[in-house]
Design a protein around this motif. Structure first.
Motif, PDB file in Angstrom:
ATOM      1  N   PHE A  43       2.916   9.902  -4.537  1.00  0.00           N
ATOM      2  CA  PHE A  43       3.256   8.654  -3.966  1.00  0.00           C
ATOM      3  C   PHE A  43       3.492   8.397  -2.488  1.00  0.00           C
ATOM      4  O   PHE A  43       3.865   9.364  -2.117  1.00  0.00           O
ATOM      5  N   ALA A  44       3.598   7.370  -1.950  1.00  0.00           N
ATOM      6  CA  ALA A  44       4.386   7.285  -0.403  1.00  0.00           C
ATOM      7  C   ALA A  44       5.672   6.908  -0.858  1.00  0.00           C
ATOM      8  O   ALA A  44       6.189   6.238  -1.900  1.00  0.00           O
ATOM      9  N   ASP A 102      11.667  -1.056  -6.618  1.00  0.00           N
ATOM     10  CA  ASP A 102      11.249  -1.747  -5.403  1.00  0.00           C
ATOM     11  C   ASP A 102      10.209  -0.966  -4.678  1.00  0.00           C
ATOM     12  O   ASP A 102      10.374   0.042  -4.271  1.00  0.00           O
ATOM     13  N   LEU A 103       9.132  -1.783  -4.542  1.00  0.00           N
ATOM     14  CA  LEU A 103       8.061  -0.778  -3.800  1.00  0.00           C
ATOM     15  C   LEU A 103       6.961  -1.876  -3.086  1.00  0.00           C
ATOM     16  O   LEU A 103       6.987  -2.933  -3.311  1.00  0.00           O
ATOM     17  N   THR A 104       6.106  -1.060  -2.345  1.00  0.00           N
ATOM     18  CA  THR A 104       5.146  -2.039  -1.694  1.00  0.00           C
ATOM     19  C   THR A 104       3.972  -1.136  -1.495  1.00  0.00           C
ATOM     20  O   THR A 104       3.765  -0.349  -2.438  1.00  0.00           O
ATOM     21  N   LEU A 105       2.848  -1.489  -0.534  1.00  0.00           N
ATOM     22  CA  LEU A 105       1.759  -0.580  -0.386  1.00  0.00           C
ATOM     23  C   LEU A 105       1.534   0.009   0.833  1.00  0.00           C
ATOM     24  O   LEU A 105       1.942  -0.646   1.855  1.00  0.00           O
ATOM     25  N   ILE A 160      -4.576   5.223   5.438  1.00  0.00           N
ATOM     26  CA  ILE A 160      -4.242   6.249   6.462  1.00  0.00           C
ATOM     27  C   ILE A 160      -2.696   6.159   6.474  1.00  0.00           C
ATOM     28  O   ILE A 160      -1.955   6.584   7.270  1.00  0.00           O
ATOM     29  N   GLY A 161      -2.183   5.457   5.360  1.00  0.00           N
ATOM     30  CA  GLY A 161      -0.540   5.595   5.194  1.00  0.00           C
ATOM     31  C   GLY A 161       0.078   4.571   5.955  1.00  0.00           C
ATOM     32  O   GLY A 161       1.412   4.802   6.015  1.00  0.00           O
ATOM     33  N   LYS A 162      -0.757   3.448   6.404  1.00  0.00           N
ATOM     34  CA  LYS A 162       0.237   2.623   7.221  1.00  0.00           C
ATOM     35  C   LYS A 162       0.849   1.427   6.090  1.00  0.00           C
ATOM     36  O   LYS A 162      -0.142   0.886   5.229  1.00  0.00           O
ATOM     37  N   GLY A 198      -7.867   5.247  -1.660  1.00  0.00           N
ATOM     38  CA  GLY A 198      -7.050   5.612  -0.801  1.00  0.00           C
ATOM     39  C   GLY A 198      -5.695   4.922  -0.475  1.00  0.00           C
ATOM     40  O   GLY A 198      -4.560   5.549   0.032  1.00  0.00           O
ATOM     41  N   TRP A 199      -5.481   3.902  -1.073  1.00  0.00           N
ATOM     42  CA  TRP A 199      -4.093   3.185  -0.937  1.00  0.00           C
ATOM     43  C   TRP A 199      -3.276   3.823  -1.960  1.00  0.00           C
ATOM     44  O   TRP A 199      -3.847   4.530  -2.882  1.00  0.00           O
TER      45      TRP A 199
END
Length: 244
Positions: free
Chosen positions: A24-25, A141-144, A148-150, A68-69
Motif C-alpha cells: 500500500f501507500a 483512516d486512509l486516502t488515495l 505516480i504516488g501523488k 496504478g492507484w
C-alpha cells in the motif's frame, strides 16, 4: 454517549497483524508519532487479521477502476494512551485557535471546546463496553494516491475539524474542483464498501469493519428488519499483550 456504543461486543479474539506496507501507500513520518505520541511495542500500522484481508480486497477493487492507484494508509491502531494524547492535543489546538487559555478556562467554555473535539474524535473511554474505534484494530483512516504516488485531492485534509470533512460536503456543489473532490471521496468509499467496510458519517477518510460503529451503521442501513442485526466482532485490544 454516541449511539453506536449501545451495540454489544462479542470479541472474536482475532489477533492484530502488521499491515505489509509495501503493498500500500502510507504516510511517513506517521503524523501522530511526529507529534510525540508513543505506541509502545506496536506500530500504528497494525490491524485485525480479517480487516487486513478486506483492505487488500478494497485496493484490488480500486485498481480495477483506476490502474496504478493505491490506498494510502494514514492511521489504523491506536492504544487508549494515544487516543488520549490526540484528544488532548486537539483540545489545546482548538482552544489556541479561539484565543483561549486552558489554565483559566471556565467549565462552560471547556465543554464547548470538548464538543468540537468530540464531534470528530472518539473519547478515550476505559470502559471495555465503549472502546474508541481505532483502539479495536478495526478502524482505518486512509486516502488515495494516483499512479505516480501523488495524493489525490479530497477537498480537506484528514482530521480537519470542519464541515468540509463530512463525506457529502461537496456533493451538491457545481464547481469543477468541488465535483472532483466528491468524485474522489466516492471512489474511496466504493472501494472500501466493496470489501465490506462502512464509512463514518462525518469523516470521509474513516472506515471500519467489525467494530461497534460498523455494526451500528449496518443496522441503520438494514432497518427494514430483513437482515439479522449486526453485532461487533472486535472490542478493545489488550495493550499489555504483544502483537508479534
Amino acid at each position: 454517549m454516541k449511539p453506536h456504543y449501545s451495540i454489544p461486543i462479542a470479541e472474536c479474539g482475532e489477533p492484530l497483524v502488521p499491515i505489509p506496507l509495501e503493498q500500500f501507500a502510507w504516510v511517513s513520518p506517521h503524523p501522530y508519532m511526529a507529534l510525540g505520541a508513543t505506541y509502545g511495542d506496536r506500530s500504528p500500522f497494525f490491524v485485525r487479521q480479517t480487516v487486513l484481508k478486506r483492505l487488500r480486497k478494497a485496493q484490488y477493487y480500486l485498481q480495477k477502476q483506476r490502474s496504478g492507484w493505491r490506498l494510502q494508509i494514514f492511521d489504523v491502531y491506536r492504544p487508549l494512551s494515544v487516543q488520549q494524547f490526540m484528544v488532548d492535543y486537539t483540545f489545546q489546538a482548538v482552544a489556541a485557535k479561539a484565543g483561549l487559555e486552558t489554565t483559566i478556562m471556565t467549565e462552560a467554555k471547556r465543554q464547548e471546546v470538548l464538543e468540537q473535539v468530540y464531534e470528530f474524535w472518539a473519547a478515550p473511554l476505559v470502559d471495555p463496553a465503549t472502546p474508541p474505534p481505532h483502539s479495536t484494530g478495526a478502524a482505518i483512516d486512509l486516502t488515495l494516491v494516483n499512479e505516480i504516488g501523488k495524493p489525490v485531492e479530497m477537498g480537506s485534509v484528514i482530521d480537519e475539524l470542519s464541515s468540509r470533512s463530512y463525506p457529502n460536503y461537496f456533493a451538491n456543489n457545481v464547481g469543477m474542483d468541488d465535483q472532483r473532490y466528491h468524485s474522489h471521496r466516492e471512489l474511496l468509499c466504493q472501494s472500501m464498501e466493496a470489501a465490506g467496510f462502512l464509512r463514518h458519517p462525518k469523516e470521509w477518510w474513516h472506515f471500519s469493519y467489525g467494530d461497534q460503529l460498523w455494526a451500528w451503521l449496518y443496522r441503520q442501513a438494514n432497518s427494514d428488519g430483513l437482515a439479522e442485526p449486526a453485532i461487533a466482532h472486535y472490542g478493545q485490544v489488550e495493550e499489555t499483550a504483544r502483537s508479534i
